[in-house]
Write an enzyme that holds these catalytic residues in place. Structure first.
Site, PDB file in Angstrom:
ATOM      1  CG  HIS A   4      -2.113  -1.054   1.165  1.00 59.32           C
ATOM      2  ND1 HIS A   4      -3.210  -0.625   0.416  1.00 59.32           N
ATOM      3  CD2 HIS A   4      -2.125  -2.241   1.254  1.00 59.32           C
ATOM      4  CE1 HIS A   4      -4.083  -1.611   0.554  1.00 59.32           C
ATOM      5  NE2 HIS A   4      -3.343  -2.780   0.931  1.00 59.32           N
ATOM      6  CB  THR A   5       4.332   1.989  -0.135  1.00 59.55           C
ATOM      7  OG1 THR A   5       4.939   0.783  -1.150  1.00 59.55           O
ATOM      8  CG2 THR A   5       4.502   1.535   1.217  1.00 59.55           C
ATOM      9  CG  ASP A  57      -0.108  -5.552  -8.350  1.00 59.54           C
ATOM     10  OD1 ASP A  57       0.837  -5.269  -7.714  1.00 59.54           O
ATOM     11  OD2 ASP A  57      -1.153  -5.487  -8.226  1.00 59.54           O
ATOM     12  CE1 TYR A 100      -4.926  -2.483  -2.950  1.00 64.47           C
ATOM     13  CE2 TYR A 100      -6.239  -0.702  -3.904  1.00 64.47           C
ATOM     14  CZ  TYR A 100      -5.198  -1.442  -3.832  1.00 64.47           C
ATOM     15  OH  TYR A 100      -4.038  -0.772  -4.149  1.00 64.47           O
ATOM     16  N   GLY A 152      -7.276 -14.255  -7.251  1.00 62.80           N
ATOM     17  CA  GLY A 152      -7.607 -13.996  -5.931  1.00 62.80           C
ATOM     18  C   GLY A 152      -6.429 -14.402  -4.601  1.00 62.80           C
TER      19      GLY A 152
END
Length: 346
Positions: A19-20, A153, A202, A103
């Site tokens: 989450h950076t 990603d 999220y 997933g």
């Protein structure tokens, strides 16, 4: 016979830096041996047909379709983007073969979009670089699919090299490849709990980060000094999210230095501290994940942590190379729902 165009991209695991990537910080992903191949045959009309062995029957879509939560949404979004880039002038017939589990937090969606864009680039010998296609793939997820992800990603699956990690500055998109230690390996274990970035949790963390950005007047939560955050007399959730981002960014920097200097102990400590922060500060772990991480550590892992967006998916553990496969067998025996995905060996 119509000419087909194919592209293959790997899955990725994030060794540290969760989450950076949408908060101006560093990440450290690495390519996996699991991969996705997309084969594309251009069409003159706007029709789209997608065949994927992991889904029953072909999906019939058109370029005008909006995202609906269907498994083929990434394909439609990627083909719409390919048309916007001038790589295609219509729809396509797609065949998708993937060994990346969905997933699992291993970028199956990003891999699918990037592979389609790379295959489309081959149709017209487009001049777009892999970085430009990664940025385009992020647009698909953000604007078409409504997933507020960062750039990690897409960059990882578009550019990562097996046997090394990508030290990526998500603010500048500058990166360097860092060699992985030959004495250890990174083992990726699926918890058995599927996760989905579109399920809302999220997005909720993203909104909390956005609130923190507004509060502190910056888009780069990762660059705020943790001491500044510690002086704020409040326990609001958005402040905890900011603290995770600021400390996680610094853990990534320390992990990169540790890899470059061969300091495996420090690398492991950063991974362990990262998981604790995701569990207690960013609050994206689950009891089953925590138990899997704890078992990994008790069985001898140097470091272990949740990897991916959270709320399920995989863990990654750093173990001595000569301890596998015994270590893996013992871990899976104590967690019957878990399964081995990959082991990264330089």
């Amino acid at each position: 016979m119509l000419e087909s165009f194919s592209a293959v991209v790997p899955g990725r695991v994030n060794l540290i830096g969760e989450h950076t990537d949408y908060n101006g910080g560093m990440v450290l992903p690495a390519a996996l041996s699991v991969r996705l191949e997309a084969t594309l045959i251009p069409r003159a009309d706007d029709d789209i047909t997608v065949i994927a062995e992991s889904h029953a029957g072909p999906a019939k879509r058109t370029l005008s379709d909006q995202a609906s939560g269907h498994w083929s949404d990434p394909c439609v979004g990627a083909l719409r983007e390919a048309n916007a880039l001038g790589l295609l002038t219509g729809g396509a017939s797609l065949n998708v073969h993937s060994t990346i589990p969905e997933g699992a937090g291993l970028s199956s969606s990003a891999a699918l979009i990037v592979a389609i864009l790379k295959a489309a680039r081959a149709v017209t010998d487009g001049a777009q670089t892999d970085i430009e296609l990664a940025i385009a793939a992020r647009r698909v997820e953000n604007s078409y699919m409504g997933v507020p992800c960062g750039i990690m990603d897409q960059m990882a699956v578009a550019l990562a090299t097996p046997g090394s990690a990508m030290a990526l500055d998500t603010k500048s998109i500058d990166y360097k490849l860092v060699s992985l230690p030959s004495s250890h390996q990174f083992v990726v274990i699926h918890s058995g709990i599927k996760r989905k970035l579109t399920d809302g949790r999220y997005a909720a963390r993203k909104l909390e980060c956005d609130r923190a950005k507004k509060y502190f007047g910056t888009d780069d939560l990762c660059l705020i000094e943790p001491e500044v955050l510690a002086r704020v007399e409040s326990n609001e959730p958005f402040l905890r999210r900011a603290m995770h981002c600021a400390t996680e960014h610094r853990r990534v920097l320390a992990a990169i230095d540790a890899l470059q200097s061969g300091d495996i102990e420090t690398l492991g400590r950063m991974m362990n501290e990262s998981h604790a922060s995701m569990r207690d500060v960013f609050e994206i772990s689950l009891p089953q994940i925590d138990a899997l991480v704890q078992s990994a550590f008790e069985l001898g892992a140097i470091g272990a942590r949740l990897t991916g967006g959270g709320f399920g998916g995989c863990i990654v553990a750093c173990i001595e190379r000569n301890s596998q496969p015994g270590w893996i067998n013992r871990l899976l025996e104590s967690h019957p729902d878990a399964r081995l995905i990959d082991a990264i060996v330089p």
